[in-house]
Design an enzyme around this catalytic site. Structure first.
Site, PDB file in Angstrom:
ATOM      1  N   LYS A  45       0.782  -1.217   0.012  1.00  8.33           N
ATOM      2  CA  LYS A  45      -0.041   0.031  -0.064  1.00  8.33           C
ATOM      3  C   LYS A  45       0.874   1.174   0.070  1.00  8.33           C
ATOM      4  O   LYS A  45       2.054   1.219   0.235  1.00  8.33           O
ATOM      5  CB  LYS A  45      -1.098   0.141   1.174  1.00  8.33           C
ATOM      6  N   TYR A  72     -12.539  -2.500  -2.924  1.00 12.78           N
ATOM      7  CA  TYR A  72     -13.022  -2.513  -1.354  1.00 12.78           C
ATOM      8  C   TYR A  72     -14.546  -2.193  -1.328  1.00 12.78           C
ATOM      9  O   TYR A  72     -15.047  -1.803  -0.075  1.00 12.78           O
ATOM     10  CB  TYR A  72     -12.420  -1.526  -0.543  1.00 12.78           C
ATOM     11  N   ASN A  80      -1.629  -0.252   7.462  1.00  8.71           N
ATOM     12  CA  ASN A  80      -1.033  -1.459   7.803  1.00  8.71           C
ATOM     13  C   ASN A  80      -0.146  -2.213   6.509  1.00  8.71           C
ATOM     14  O   ASN A  80      -0.095  -3.699   6.258  1.00  8.71           O
ATOM     15  CB  ASN A  80      -2.292  -2.408   8.174  1.00  8.71           C
ATOM     16  N   HIS A 126      -1.885  -5.271   1.268  1.00  8.93           N
ATOM     17  CA  HIS A 126      -3.194  -5.863   1.037  1.00  8.93           C
ATOM     18  C   HIS A 126      -3.113  -7.519   0.711  1.00  8.93           C
ATOM     19  O   HIS A 126      -2.007  -7.530  -0.167  1.00  8.93           O
ATOM     20  CB  HIS A 126      -4.042  -5.254  -0.004  1.00  8.93           C
ATOM     21  N   GLU A 174      -9.667 -10.089  -7.555  1.00 14.10           N
ATOM     22  CA  GLU A 174      -8.773  -8.819  -7.580  1.00 14.10           C
ATOM     23  C   GLU A 174      -7.468  -8.871  -8.559  1.00 14.10           C
ATOM     24  O   GLU A 174      -7.284  -7.939  -8.954  1.00 14.10           O
ATOM     25  CB  GLU A 174      -8.266  -9.098  -6.241  1.00 14.10           C
TER      26      GLU A 174
END
Ligand code: IDP
Ligand code: MG
Length: 151
Positions: free
Chosen positions: A11, A51, A114, A117, A128
């Site tokens: 990310k 998402y 975080n 993904h 995805e």
């Protein structure tokens, strides 16, 4: 060995913090095979599609602005049970609950930053992968190390 593919993405915080190399290195050393990789800024509509399951939740808007705030490193990795192997290597969504030795447990502090993904099921992985890569961008090749990774 039943080859399974999964979608992983460093990310924007991971890119900005210079952690792409460390993160790729962990997956490579574990034995995952790189099938595709792309450095890109995600469009808002793609982020909303990716998402979609979180739409309506309190963190949704900040999640969309976070994931579109800068470049990400998107990749497809392949291996035996790759989805669950990679999820275990990432650690729990909240890095403070992620064990030391996992990516989030070693490098991150809060859920909203975080770092990475990873697909949560083989079905999510298929969805995805097709959202971020065209079929011809997945590279099929023989990796000679496989005979020293799998029995
Ligand atoms: P996952 O990334 O471990 O699969 P999900 O529950 O699918 O976790 O949530 C997707 C992403 O949304 C998380 O990785 C994190 O970036 C963000 N997120 C989830 N819950 C929260 C929250 O409570 N606050 C802020 N961000 C959150
Ligand atoms: Mg998830």
């Amino acid at each position: 060995m039943a080859a399974e593919q999964t979608y992983l993405m460093v990310k924007p915080d991971g890119v900005q913090r210079g952690l792409c190399g460390d993160i790729i290195s962990r997956f490579e050393k574990r034995g995952l095979k790189i099938v595709a990789m792309k450095f890109t800024v995600i469009k808002k509509e793609t982020a909303e599609n990716h998402y979609g399951e979180h739409k309506g939740k309190g963190f949704y808007d900040s999640l969309i602005s976070y994931i579109t705030s800068g470049p990400v490193l998107a990749m497809v990795l392949e291996g035996d049970n790759a989805v669950s192997v990679c999820r275990n290597m990432m650690g729990k969504t909240n890095p403070q609950e992620a064990p030391v030795g996992t990516i989030r447990g070693d490098f991150a502090m809060v859920t909203g930053m975080n770092l990475i993904h990873g697909s949560d099921s083989p079905e999510s992985a298929k969805r995805e992968i097709s959202l971020f890569f065209r079929p011809e961008e997945l590279v099929a090749y023989k990796r000679t190390a496989d005979e020293w990774i799998y029995e």
